[in-house]
Design a protein around this motif. Structure first.
Motif, PDB file in Angstrom:
ATOM      1  N   SER A  31       0.864  -1.185   0.000  1.00 54.14           N
ATOM      2  CA  SER A  31       0.000   0.000   0.000  1.00 54.14           C
ATOM      3  C   SER A  31       0.896   1.229   0.000  1.00 54.14           C
ATOM      4  CB  SER A  31      -0.932  -0.007   1.216  1.00 54.14           C
ATOM      5  OG  SER A  31      -0.194  -0.053   2.412  1.00 54.14           O
ATOM      6  N   PRO A  32       0.380   2.384  -0.442  1.00 53.70           N
ATOM      7  CA  PRO A  32       1.245   3.564  -0.576  1.00 53.70           C
ATOM      8  C   PRO A  32       1.998   3.878   0.712  1.00 53.70           C
ATOM      9  CG  PRO A  32      -0.881   3.977  -1.600  1.00 53.70           C
ATOM     10  CD  PRO A  32      -1.002   2.663  -0.870  1.00 53.70           C
ATOM     11  N   ALA A  33       3.314   4.076   0.588  1.00 58.06           N
ATOM     12  CA  ALA A  33       4.158   4.319   1.749  1.00 58.06           C
ATOM     13  C   ALA A  33       5.335   5.201   1.367  1.00 58.06           C
ATOM     14  CB  ALA A  33       4.668   3.002   2.330  1.00 58.06           C
ATOM     15  N   VAL A  34       5.726   6.069   2.301  1.00 62.20           N
ATOM     16  CA  VAL A  34       6.974   6.809   2.171  1.00 62.20           C
ATOM     17  C   VAL A  34       8.090   5.900   2.685  1.00 62.20           C
ATOM     18  CG1 VAL A  34       8.285   8.852   2.879  1.00 62.20           C
ATOM     19  CG2 VAL A  34       5.805   9.024   2.513  1.00 62.20           C
ATOM     20  N   VAL A  35       9.072   5.655   1.844  1.00 62.58           N
ATOM     21  CA  VAL A  35      10.210   4.812   2.206  1.00 62.58           C
ATOM     22  C   VAL A  35      11.437   5.706   2.301  1.00 62.58           C
ATOM     23  CG1 VAL A  35      11.661   2.858   1.529  1.00 62.58           C
ATOM     24  CG2 VAL A  35       9.198   2.813   1.059  1.00 62.58           C
ATOM     25  N   VAL A  36      12.115   5.670   3.451  1.00 60.00           N
ATOM     26  CA  VAL A  36      13.271   6.528   3.714  1.00 60.00           C
ATOM     27  C   VAL A  36      14.492   5.654   3.953  1.00 60.00           C
ATOM     28  CG1 VAL A  36      14.178   8.444   5.094  1.00 60.00           C
ATOM     29  CG2 VAL A  36      11.691   8.121   4.898  1.00 60.00           C
ATOM     30  N   ASN A  37      15.564   5.897   3.206  1.00 57.95           N
ATOM     31  CA  ASN A  37      16.823   5.185   3.433  1.00 57.95           C
ATOM     32  C   ASN A  37      17.618   5.943   4.484  1.00 57.95           C
ATOM     33  OD1 ASN A  37      19.169   3.748   3.419  1.00 57.95           O
ATOM     34  ND2 ASN A  37      19.718   4.207   1.288  1.00 57.95           N
ATOM     35  N   MET A  38      17.653   5.418   5.707  1.00 55.65           N
ATOM     36  CA  MET A  38      18.326   6.074   6.822  1.00 55.65           C
ATOM     37  C   MET A  38      19.756   5.596   7.006  1.00 55.65           C
ATOM     38  SD  MET A  38      15.239   6.082   9.639  1.00 55.65           S
ATOM     39  CE  MET A  38      15.251   4.272   9.784  1.00 55.65           C
ATOM     40  N   GLY A  39      20.168   4.583   6.227  1.00 59.24           N
ATOM     41  CA  GLY A  39      21.500   4.019   6.361  1.00 59.24           C
ATOM     42  C   GLY A  39      22.540   4.798   5.579  1.00 59.24           C
ATOM     43  N   GLY A  40      23.788   4.303   5.639  1.00 59.57           N
ATOM     44  CA  GLY A  40      24.885   4.998   4.993  1.00 59.57           C
ATOM     45  C   GLY A  40      25.222   4.484   3.608  1.00 59.57           C
ATOM     46  N   ALA A 108       6.892  12.394  20.257  1.00 58.63           N
ATOM     47  CA  ALA A 108       7.958  11.726  21.005  1.00 58.63           C
ATOM     48  C   ALA A 108       9.100  11.393  20.049  1.00 58.63           C
ATOM     49  CB  ALA A 108       7.419  10.456  21.645  1.00 58.63           C
ATOM     50  N   GLN A 109      10.310  11.297  20.598  1.00 56.57           N
ATOM     51  CA  GLN A 109      11.484  10.972  19.789  1.00 56.57           C
ATOM     52  C   GLN A 109      11.963   9.566  20.107  1.00 56.57           C
ATOM     53  OE1 GLN A 109      15.505  12.941  20.344  1.00 56.57           O
ATOM     54  NE2 GLN A 109      14.977  13.778  18.328  1.00 56.57           N
ATOM     55  N   ASP A 110      12.321   8.825  19.049  1.00 50.98           N
ATOM     56  CA  ASP A 110      12.864   7.478  19.202  1.00 50.98           C
ATOM     57  C   ASP A 110      14.354   7.474  18.869  1.00 50.98           C
ATOM     58  OD1 ASP A 110      10.869   5.879  20.128  1.00 50.98           O
ATOM     59  OD2 ASP A 110      10.260   5.093  18.189  1.00 50.98           O
ATOM     60  N   THR A 111      15.123   6.702  19.619  1.00 49.38           N
ATOM     61  CA  THR A 111      16.511   6.427  19.258  1.00 49.38           C
ATOM     62  C   THR A 111      16.520   5.122  18.465  1.00 49.38           C
ATOM     63  OG1 THR A 111      17.389   7.565  21.202  1.00 49.38           O
ATOM     64  CG2 THR A 111      18.832   5.976  20.112  1.00 49.38           C
ATOM     65  N   ILE A 112      16.930   5.202  17.216  1.00 43.12           N
ATOM     66  CA  ILE A 112      16.828   4.052  16.319  1.00 43.12           C
ATOM     67  C   ILE A 112      18.056   3.169  16.408  1.00 43.12           C
ATOM     68  CG2 ILE A 112      16.732   3.425  13.868  1.00 43.12           C
ATOM     69  CD1 ILE A 112      14.806   5.774  13.506  1.00 43.12           C
ATOM     70  N   GLY A 113      19.232   3.759  16.658  1.00 43.05           N
ATOM     71  CA  GLY A 113      20.433   2.951  16.793  1.00 43.05           C
ATOM     72  C   GLY A 113      21.649   3.647  16.240  1.00 43.05           C
ATOM     73  N   THR A 114      22.704   2.869  15.999  1.00 41.27           N
ATOM     74  CA  THR A 114      23.983   3.392  15.526  1.00 41.27           C
ATOM     75  C   THR A 114      24.097   3.184  14.018  1.00 41.27           C
ATOM     76  OG1 THR A 114      25.040   2.912  17.640  1.00 41.27           O
ATOM     77  CG2 THR A 114      26.491   3.226  15.745  1.00 41.27           C
ATOM     78  N   VAL A 115      24.543   4.238  13.332  1.00 44.30           N
ATOM     79  CA  VAL A 115      24.738   4.208  11.885  1.00 44.30           C
ATOM     80  C   VAL A 115      26.171   4.628  11.596  1.00 44.30           C
ATOM     81  CG1 VAL A 115      23.986   5.153   9.669  1.00 44.30           C
ATOM     82  CG2 VAL A 115      22.317   4.801  11.493  1.00 44.30           C
ATOM     83  N   LEU A 116      26.851   3.905  10.709  1.00 48.21           N
ATOM     84  CA  LEU A 116      28.193   4.280  10.273  1.00 48.21           C
ATOM     85  C   LEU A 116      28.090   5.131   9.018  1.00 48.21           C
ATOM     86  CD1 LEU A 116      30.151   0.921  10.764  1.00 48.21           C
ATOM     87  CD2 LEU A 116      30.132   2.930  12.267  1.00 48.21           C
ATOM     88  N   LEU A 117      28.649   6.338   9.079  1.00 48.16           N
ATOM     89  CA  LEU A 117      28.604   7.279   7.957  1.00 48.16           C
ATOM     90  C   LEU A 117      29.992   7.838   7.721  1.00 48.16           C
ATOM     91  CD1 LEU A 117      25.471   9.435   8.924  1.00 48.16           C
ATOM     92  CD2 LEU A 117      25.526   7.516   7.317  1.00 48.16           C
ATOM     93  N   ASP A 118      30.272   8.151   6.475  1.00 47.99           N
ATOM     94  CA  ASP A 118      31.482   8.891   6.114  1.00 47.99           C
ATOM     95  C   ASP A 118      31.063  10.338   5.856  1.00 47.99           C
ATOM     96  OD1 ASP A 118      33.677  10.095   4.967  1.00 47.99           O
ATOM     97  OD2 ASP A 118      34.183   8.393   3.680  1.00 47.99           O
ATOM     98  N   PRO A 119      31.324  11.257   6.794  1.00 42.82           N
ATOM     99  CA  PRO A 119      30.869  12.642   6.615  1.00 42.82           C
ATOM    100  C   PRO A 119      31.365  13.288   5.325  1.00 42.82           C
ATOM    101  CG  PRO A 119      31.549  12.290   8.877  1.00 42.82           C
ATOM    102  CD  PRO A 119      31.958  11.066   8.104  1.00 42.82           C
ATOM    103  N   ALA A 120      32.559  12.921   4.860  1.00 43.05           N
ATOM    104  CA  ALA A 120      33.072  13.503   3.618  1.00 43.05           C
ATOM    105  C   ALA A 120      32.158  13.184   2.437  1.00 43.05           C
ATOM    106  CB  ALA A 120      34.487  12.998   3.347  1.00 43.05           C
TER     107      ALA A 120
END
Length: 229
Positions: A31-40, A108-120
């Motif tokens: 069904s229609p959904a907004v899908v967000v890629n929160m990973g790196g 309310a705010q949820d803490t989802i977890g740890t994500v590894l990102l390269d800021p550059a």
């Protein structure tokens, strides 16, 4: 395909049903959904032929399959009386009840977890040394009614992006804390995320230009905060 564990977020409600999917090999959207890629790294979406959904981006799917490291899936709802519903759900008045302040309600705010990102790579910042860093990811929803300027500011100690869930809004940049100094609009319709986080990393903190969210219509949007661990 195996069992997929859906983690319902604390702010999931009739305004939008919101879940997190982790290390996803394949999940079917029905069904229609907004899908967000929160990973790196890239996620993949499609129906018969897959396409990349880059990190820090989003789309609306009406069907098909998704694969990825860390995704949020939020239902697409027709929202009426959004302010009343948000208040009944207990969303906080960000500015309090002071007269003359914008209506800006926060779930309310949820803490989802740890994500590894390269800021550059994430920040597209020339001269920044490449290398992955650990970030703590937090998420919440916001609501503002039509015509609201939500407040020009330039302070965050985290990387932030916004995904539009309902209504039409925009991220705006300014040269000073003055609406007349506007120099950029990033338009947001449902399913859009502002394209690149617009901060710079400097010595372990993040520097933003003056900016604000503006609600052109009644709006609900998702805020993702990446806090350097």
């Amino acid at each position: 395909m195996g069992t997929v564990l859906l983690e319902e977020l604390s702010f999931s409600s009739a305004l939008t049903h919101a879940v997190v999917l982790r290390d996803l090999r394949q999940y079917e959207v029905t069904s229609p959904a907004v899908v967000v890629n929160m990973g790196g790294s890239d996620a993949f979406i499609g129906h018969g032929q897959s396409a990349a959904l880059p990190a820090f981006s989003s789309t609306i799917l009406h069907g098909g399959f998704i694969t990825g490291e860390l995704l949020a899936v939020l239902s697409v709802e027709t929202v009426q009386n959004g302010e009343q519903q948000a208040r009944e759900l207990g969303w906080a008045d960000f500015y309090g009840a002071e007269p003359g302040q914008p209506v800006l309600l926060r779930s309310a705010q949820d803490t989802i977890g740890t994500v590894l990102l390269d800021p550059a790579l994430v920040l597209r910042q020339p001269g920044l040394a490449p290398g992955e860093k650990a970030f703590t990811l937090k998420a919440n929803l916001w609501f503002s009614p039509a015509g609201t300027n939500c407040g020009i500011h330039n302070r965050h100690d985290f990387i932030e992006v916004h995904t539009q869930i309902s209504g039409l809004g925009r991220m705006q940049k300014f040269t000073s804390q003055d609406h007349a100094s506007l120099y950029e609009d990033q338009l947001l319709s449902p399913g859009n995320t502002n394209p690149v986080p617009f901060c710079l990393e400097r010595e372990g903190t993040f520097i933003y230009p003056w900016h604000q969210y503006r609600a052109d219509t009644d709006c609900i949007w998702l805020a993702l905060e990446y806090h350097l661990s």
